[in-house]
Design an enzyme around this catalytic site. Structure first.
Site, mmCIF file in Angstrom:
data_model
loop_
_atom_site.group_PDB
_atom_site.id
_atom_site.type_symbol
_atom_site.label_atom_id
_atom_site.label_comp_id
_atom_site.label_asym_id
_atom_site.label_seq_id
_atom_site.Cartn_x
_atom_site.Cartn_y
_atom_site.Cartn_z
ATOM 1 N N LYS A 3 101.802 28.079 108.057
ATOM 2 C CA LYS A 3 100.859 28.041 106.939
ATOM 3 C C LYS A 3 99.876 29.197 107.107
ATOM 4 O O LYS A 3 98.948 29.136 107.906
ATOM 5 C CB LYS A 3 100.084 26.730 106.864
ATOM 6 C CG LYS A 3 99.457 26.591 105.474
ATOM 7 C CD LYS A 3 98.225 25.725 105.433
ATOM 8 C CE LYS A 3 96.969 26.410 105.875
ATOM 9 N NZ LYS A 3 96.531 27.552 105.029
ATOM 10 N N GLU A 46 79.199 33.867 115.041
ATOM 11 C CA GLU A 46 80.097 34.909 114.541
ATOM 12 C C GLU A 46 79.834 35.084 113.044
ATOM 13 O O GLU A 46 80.187 34.207 112.257
ATOM 14 C CB GLU A 46 81.546 34.471 114.775
ATOM 15 C CG GLU A 46 82.552 35.536 114.416
ATOM 16 C CD GLU A 46 83.976 35.020 114.494
ATOM 17 O OE1 GLU A 46 84.259 33.932 113.971
ATOM 18 O OE2 GLU A 46 84.821 35.732 115.072
ATOM 19 N N GLU A 54 95.299 30.645 102.786
ATOM 20 C CA GLU A 54 95.519 30.523 101.340
ATOM 21 C C GLU A 54 95.101 31.782 100.592
ATOM 22 O O GLU A 54 95.490 31.979 99.438
ATOM 23 C CB GLU A 54 94.775 29.300 100.788
ATOM 24 C CG GLU A 54 93.264 29.283 101.006
ATOM 25 C CD GLU A 54 92.852 28.727 102.374
ATOM 26 O OE1 GLU A 54 93.619 28.861 103.343
ATOM 27 O OE2 GLU A 54 91.743 28.152 102.452
ATOM 28 N N CYS A 89 88.404 39.629 115.050
ATOM 29 C CA CYS A 89 87.933 38.629 116.007
ATOM 30 C C CYS A 89 87.333 39.273 117.244
ATOM 31 O O CYS A 89 86.421 38.734 117.851
ATOM 32 C CB CYS A 89 89.069 37.689 116.389
ATOM 33 S SG CYS A 89 90.519 38.561 116.986
ATOM 34 N N THR A 131 87.105 25.065 112.479
ATOM 35 C CA THR A 131 88.459 24.584 112.147
ATOM 36 C C THR A 131 89.224 24.265 113.432
ATOM 37 O O THR A 131 89.967 23.275 113.485
ATOM 38 C CB THR A 131 89.233 25.646 111.339
ATOM 39 O OG1 THR A 131 88.389 26.186 110.336
ATOM 40 C CG2 THR A 131 90.464 25.062 110.703
ATOM 41 N N GLY A 132 89.053 25.080 114.449
ATOM 42 C CA GLY A 132 89.751 24.846 115.722
ATOM 43 C C GLY A 132 89.411 23.485 116.310
ATOM 44 O O GLY A 132 90.287 22.759 116.789
ATOM 45 N N GLY A 137 91.983 31.088 114.031
ATOM 46 C CA GLY A 137 91.002 30.967 112.953
ATOM 47 C C GLY A 137 89.627 30.699 113.532
ATOM 48 O O GLY A 137 89.350 31.028 114.692
ATOM 49 N N GLY A 138 88.783 30.074 112.739
ATOM 50 C CA GLY A 138 87.398 29.887 113.135
ATOM 51 C C GLY A 138 87.197 28.708 114.093
ATOM 52 O O GLY A 138 88.036 27.805 114.188
ATOM 53 N N GLU A 174 93.286 30.145 119.130
ATOM 54 C CA GLU A 174 92.737 31.511 119.186
ATOM 55 C C GLU A 174 91.576 31.540 118.206
ATOM 56 O O GLU A 174 91.785 31.645 116.995
ATOM 57 C CB GLU A 174 93.803 32.523 118.734
ATOM 58 C CG GLU A 174 94.983 32.658 119.650
ATOM 59 C CD GLU A 174 94.643 33.381 120.932
ATOM 60 O OE1 GLU A 174 93.640 34.116 120.960
ATOM 61 O OE2 GLU A 174 95.378 33.205 121.906
HETATM 62 P P1 NAD Z 1 89.598 29.463 109.120
HETATM 63 O O1 NAD Z 1 89.374 28.652 110.338
HETATM 64 O O2 NAD Z 1 88.739 29.220 107.937
HETATM 65 O O3 NAD Z 1 91.089 29.311 108.601
HETATM 66 C C1 NAD Z 1 92.198 29.655 109.404
HETATM 67 C C2 NAD Z 1 93.429 28.906 108.907
HETATM 68 O O4 NAD Z 1 93.233 27.508 109.112
HETATM 69 C C3 NAD Z 1 93.716 29.081 107.417
HETATM 70 O O5 NAD Z 1 95.108 29.144 107.233
HETATM 71 C C4 NAD Z 1 93.143 27.798 106.822
HETATM 72 O O6 NAD Z 1 93.725 27.441 105.591
HETATM 73 C C5 NAD Z 1 93.517 26.809 107.911
HETATM 74 N N1 NAD Z 1 92.765 25.555 107.925
HETATM 75 C C6 NAD Z 1 91.498 25.326 107.512
HETATM 76 N N2 NAD Z 1 91.175 24.024 107.696
HETATM 77 C C7 NAD Z 1 92.252 23.409 108.241
HETATM 78 C C8 NAD Z 1 92.533 22.092 108.687
HETATM 79 N N3 NAD Z 1 91.634 21.124 108.597
HETATM 80 N N4 NAD Z 1 93.765 21.839 109.202
HETATM 81 C C9 NAD Z 1 94.683 22.817 109.327
HETATM 82 N N5 NAD Z 1 94.483 24.085 108.909
HETATM 83 C C10 NAD Z 1 93.267 24.389 108.391
HETATM 84 O O7 NAD Z 1 89.501 30.988 109.597
HETATM 85 P P2 NAD Z 1 89.564 32.286 108.691
HETATM 86 O O8 NAD Z 1 88.241 32.408 107.980
HETATM 87 O O9 NAD Z 1 90.831 32.304 107.915
HETATM 88 O O10 NAD Z 1 89.699 33.444 109.807
HETATM 89 C C11 NAD Z 1 88.621 34.019 110.436
HETATM 90 C C12 NAD Z 1 88.467 33.456 111.828
HETATM 91 O O11 NAD Z 1 89.642 33.688 112.593
HETATM 92 C C13 NAD Z 1 87.355 34.129 112.609
HETATM 93 O O12 NAD Z 1 86.601 33.152 113.270
HETATM 94 C C14 NAD Z 1 88.092 34.994 113.610
HETATM 95 O O13 NAD Z 1 87.373 35.303 114.768
HETATM 96 C C15 NAD Z 1 89.301 34.181 113.883
HETATM 97 N N6 NAD Z 1 90.364 35.001 114.449
HETATM 98 C C16 NAD Z 1 90.634 34.896 115.798
HETATM 99 C C17 NAD Z 1 91.619 35.701 116.379
HETATM 100 C C18 NAD Z 1 91.922 35.634 117.855
HETATM 101 O O14 NAD Z 1 92.852 36.274 118.289
HETATM 102 N N7 NAD Z 1 91.179 34.878 118.638
HETATM 103 C C19 NAD Z 1 92.318 36.596 115.573
HETATM 104 C C20 NAD Z 1 92.029 36.670 114.219
HETATM 105 C C21 NAD Z 1 91.043 35.858 113.668
#
Ligand code: NAD
Length: 489
Positions: A174, A384, A177, A283, A231-232, A227-228, A249
């Protein structure tokens, strides 16, 4: 054409939902794509489960799996131009940066293709008896949920898809979006390379609806998320009741430490690249500049002078050196962090506002911003912001530099600049971060592990550990001459 890929078939969303994808550089409509919900997620998980439990992929010899990944690398190179264009339209990033990403993505598939084909991770263990054959073998984990962000859409996807397939897993992907297009193309290339139906599945849609089932469903064995931080945490909690393997990550608030004896010109140049590349939506961005007292004034003046001159523009503007933020909501968030920093006493040295160029009016641009005289307790320093915002803090000596550098909840990356290599190495050794650069910023290679410490997450991507994330180690003990033990006599 339908954009969900489930069990080898292209399909629309069960509920008929769609979403408009707009280019953040000018808000033009790129395309309307299918928007999956929980029913589509469940169907994709079922397809991946079936392909793992009964399909040929997990039992395909490793050498053959590796060859398929190498074919995918060739196809990615063949279609590089279309992929880079699609990535730039979705993200608003400069075309040349998307082209670099596509080269890195092909290299990632090539690396994991060769690593998979080489095999060699299984080993014979000395069981202390000639009548026992004891070995540790590595098997795929099973069905993997792969959830990725919008800033490097296909790159983050490749870091998961290549090792997951190399190890023999099946998956449901996934992507964000906001940026689905390169994931759609990747599915076509995997099918063209000969991947069996059901091994790769794609759903598009929002996190809470399409994404949440991927960490909750008991038929999934592993969730790998980029991701963030917020969410993690949610994903880790959602995966707990079914005790899935989880790899996270997450974000970073990465220190770039500049000592007074650094090479001035190089350190200024890299300080700009560290934070303003892709408008800070990286990131590992060097968002916290830590400068030694003696150098502070001259160094910050030089950074500010050059930051003011960075040309902004859309993906196909050859004069632009950085682009827009991903969305209006994200720009609002960045603006709020800057406002909070100023209210808490930071000094605005440049930027801090949207550009007034009418040509950029429809995009989500924000000027490269430098905030001086920052302190660790400011939210713009601790959190961040994920935008083109550089905070500057001063330090007196090595010890203070390390206290500041390690003083956030994050631990993804960091850099140290000094011509005293002993000092630079000492500081690098004590930085609590998964990647540390000395006199450099941002480079990585697929052979070296990538990942975070502290609340930047756990698990590693890339390198041999990046493949091991998708494997289970199994100890198989074979008694070659079983005889009764008469234990109970
Ligand atoms: P986000 O956490 O908003 O979303 C990431 C993904 O998670 C998207 O596909 C989103 O639809 C999905 N998501 C959201 N809520 C969810 C849930 N409840 N269950 C399952 N999936 C869900 O992050 P973003 O705004 O898309 O990306 C930016 C973030 O990603 C920043 O914090 C950045 O530092 C991080 N990032 C980290 C790395 C790394 O290598 N550590 C690399 C790239 C980006």
């Amino acid at each position: 054409m339908p954009e969900l890929f489930i069990g080898g078939q292209w399909t629309t969303a069960v509920d008929g939902q769609v979403r408009e994808i707009r280019c953040p550089a000018d808000n033009t409509l790129v395309a309307t794509v299918d928007e999956a919900g929980p029913k589509d997620a469940a169907a994709a998980i079922a397809a991946a489960r079936e392909a793992f439990d009964h399909g040929p992929w997990p039992d395909t010899p490793a050498a053959e799996r590796g060859r398929l990944l190498l074919r995918v690398a060739d196809l990615l190179e063949r279609d590089k131009d279309a992929l880079a264009r699609a990535e730039s339209l979705d993200t608003g990033k400069r075309l040349v940066e998307s082209e670099y990403d596509m080269d890195d993505i092909a290299n990632c598939f090539r690396y994991f293709g060769n690593l998979t084909a080489a095999g060699g991770s299984d080993r014979i263990v000395d069981a202390g008896s000639p009548e026992v054959d004891s070995r540790v073998v590595h098997e795929p984990v099973g069905v993997c949920s792969l959830i990725t962000p919008w800033n490097y859409p296909l790159l983050q996807t490749a870091w998961k898809v290549a090792p997951a397939l190399g190890a023999g897993n099946t998956f449901v992907l996934k992507p964000s979006e906001l940026t689905p297009h390169t994931a759609i193309i990747l599915m076509r290339l995997l099918a063209e390379a000969g991947l069996p139906d059901g091994a790769a599945n794609l759903i598009l849609g929002a996190g809470p609806t399409a994404g949440a089932p991927l960490s909750e469903d008991r038929r999934v064995d592993l969730v790998s998320f980029t991701g963030g931080l917020v969410t993690g945490r949610r994903i880790m909690a959602a995966a707990a009741p079914t005790v899935k393997k989880v790899a996270l990550e997450l974000g970073g608030k990465n220190p770039n430490i500049v000592f007074a004896d650094a090479d001035f010109e190089a350190a200024v140049d890299y300080a700009l690249m560290a934070i303003f590349l892709h408008s800070g939506q990286v990131c590992s961005a060097g968002a916290r500049l830590l400068v030694q007292d003696d150098l502070h004034d001259a160094f910050v003046d030089a950074v500010v002078e050059r930051a003011r001159r960075i040309p902004l523009g859309g993906p196909f503007d050859e004069h632009a050196r950085t682009g827009p933020l991903i969305s209006a909501a994200h720009r609002d968030k960045v603006e709020a962090y800057v406002a909070a920093g100023l209210a808490e006493g930071a000094v605005l040295r440049c930027g801090g506002t949207r550009p007034d160029d009418p040509a950029l009016r429809d995009g989500y641009y924000y000027l490269p911003t430098v905030l001086d005289e920052c302190t660790p307790s400011m939210s713009v320093v601790a959190d961040e912001s994920f935008g083109p915002v550089l905070t500057v803090e001063r330090f007196r000596d090595e010890e203070e530099a390390l206290t500041l550098a390690n003083g956030t909840v994050y631990g993804l990356a960091g850099a140290v600049w000094s011509q005293d290599i002993g000092k630079a190495q000492r500081v690098a050794n004590r930085l609590r971060a998964g990647t540390v650069w000395i006199n450099d910023f941002h480079p990585y290679v697929p052979q070296a592990e990538w990942g975070g410490m502290k609340q930047s997450g756990f698990g590693r991507e890339l390198g041999p550990a990046g493949l091991a994330e998708y494997q289970e180690a199994k100890h198989v003990w074979r008694n070659l001459a079983p005889t009764p033990q008469r234990w109970f006599e």
